[in-house]
Design a protein around this motif. Sequence first.
Motif, mmCIF file in Angstrom:
data_model
loop_
_atom_site.group_PDB
_atom_site.id
_atom_site.type_symbol
_atom_site.label_atom_id
_atom_site.label_comp_id
_atom_site.label_asym_id
_atom_site.label_seq_id
_atom_site.Cartn_x
_atom_site.Cartn_y
_atom_site.Cartn_z
ATOM 1 N N ASP A 240 1.589 -8.767 -7.912
ATOM 2 C CA ASP A 240 0.521 -8.533 -8.895
ATOM 3 C C ASP A 240 -0.139 -7.178 -8.638
ATOM 4 O O ASP A 240 -0.481 -6.468 -9.591
ATOM 5 C CB ASP A 240 -0.527 -9.655 -8.816
ATOM 6 N N ILE A 241 -0.323 -6.835 -7.359
ATOM 7 C CA ILE A 241 -0.913 -5.544 -7.027
ATOM 8 C C ILE A 241 0.001 -4.406 -7.492
ATOM 9 O O ILE A 241 -0.441 -3.418 -8.082
ATOM 10 C CB ILE A 241 -1.180 -5.447 -5.507
ATOM 11 N N VAL A 242 1.298 -4.564 -7.222
ATOM 12 C CA VAL A 242 2.262 -3.542 -7.633
ATOM 13 C C VAL A 242 2.278 -3.400 -9.164
ATOM 14 O O VAL A 242 2.261 -2.299 -9.706
ATOM 15 C CB VAL A 242 3.667 -3.892 -7.122
ATOM 16 N N SER A 243 2.275 -4.531 -9.858
ATOM 17 C CA SER A 243 2.312 -4.496 -11.323
ATOM 18 C C SER A 243 1.059 -3.853 -11.905
ATOM 19 O O SER A 243 1.120 -3.106 -12.881
ATOM 20 C CB SER A 243 2.465 -5.916 -11.875
ATOM 21 N N LEU B 293 0.833 -1.198 0.000
ATOM 22 C CA LEU B 293 0.000 0.000 0.000
ATOM 23 C C LEU B 293 0.870 1.251 0.000
ATOM 24 O O LEU B 293 0.577 2.232 -0.710
ATOM 25 C CB LEU B 293 -0.936 -0.007 1.206
ATOM 26 N N ALA B 294 1.956 1.220 0.770
ATOM 27 C CA ALA B 294 2.862 2.364 0.788
ATOM 28 C C ALA B 294 3.555 2.536 -0.558
ATOM 29 O O ALA B 294 3.707 3.659 -1.056
ATOM 30 C CB ALA B 294 3.891 2.188 1.900
ATOM 31 N N GLN B 295 3.961 1.422 -1.150
ATOM 32 C CA GLN B 295 4.678 1.473 -2.423
ATOM 33 C C GLN B 295 3.810 2.009 -3.557
ATOM 34 O O GLN B 295 4.279 2.729 -4.435
ATOM 35 C CB GLN B 295 5.202 0.081 -2.779
ATOM 36 N N THR B 296 2.539 1.649 -3.538
ATOM 37 C CA THR B 296 1.635 2.064 -4.619
ATOM 38 C C THR B 296 0.856 3.330 -4.291
ATOM 39 O O THR B 296 0.127 3.843 -5.141
ATOM 40 C CB THR B 296 0.629 0.937 -4.934
ATOM 41 N N GLY B 297 0.997 3.834 -3.059
ATOM 42 C CA GLY B 297 0.256 5.024 -2.667
ATOM 43 C C GLY B 297 -1.236 4.799 -2.582
ATOM 44 O O GLY B 297 -2.037 5.709 -2.829
#
Length: 212
Positions: free
Chosen positions: A206-209, A34-38
């Motif tokens: 997968d979420i990050v991608s 969540l932090a990585q993707t904002g």
Amino acid sequence: MTEGSSQRTDNRIVLATRNAHKVEELRDILADVLAQTGRELVAVTDFPDVEDVVESGVTFAANATLKAEAVSAATGLPALADDSGLAVDVLGGSPGVFSARWSGVGGADKDRANNELLLAQLGDVPDEHRAAGFVCAAALSVRGQETIVREGRVRGVLGHELRGTNGFGYDPLLVMPDGRTLAEHSAEEKHAISHRGEAFRALAQDIVSALG
């Protein structure tokens, strides 16, 4: 603001559950993602017009997919869902997808009734035949993309009484190799070994991608 611009600026991911315990767990498990993707993880209860999804699938993966796709379609936002349950070897894998409604009791008494029924059903079963495990299928649905499903598992044996308060569902019954039930583990310990933790960690990239 147009619908399209609203979707572009809305940083929420909707978790297709009304279970507050599950929302807390997933926020912890996915904190880095969540932090990585904002992104912000919110419950479907933030959208009062979204109707409950009938879990008509016969597998965990099918039910997780149904919920994620329905909530994504209804909100226009990326959605996460999971379906999980307890599979008891001596019961041929039951309660399985019927774990949450095993006793037929709903509301606040559901967990207690489910656990009491399972204990009664296994009353005469010796320890060597009480092997069981949790299974979780986690699904990510993003409009215009193919739904992705990952699975996680954790194995143990069923105890003879409920122990521990740091959990929900059948957590107080499943005894891990260290002799503690899942509900006797701290939140951090539980996330590291649980079926839900394993499934959503597998889904993290997968979420990050899809959303990073």
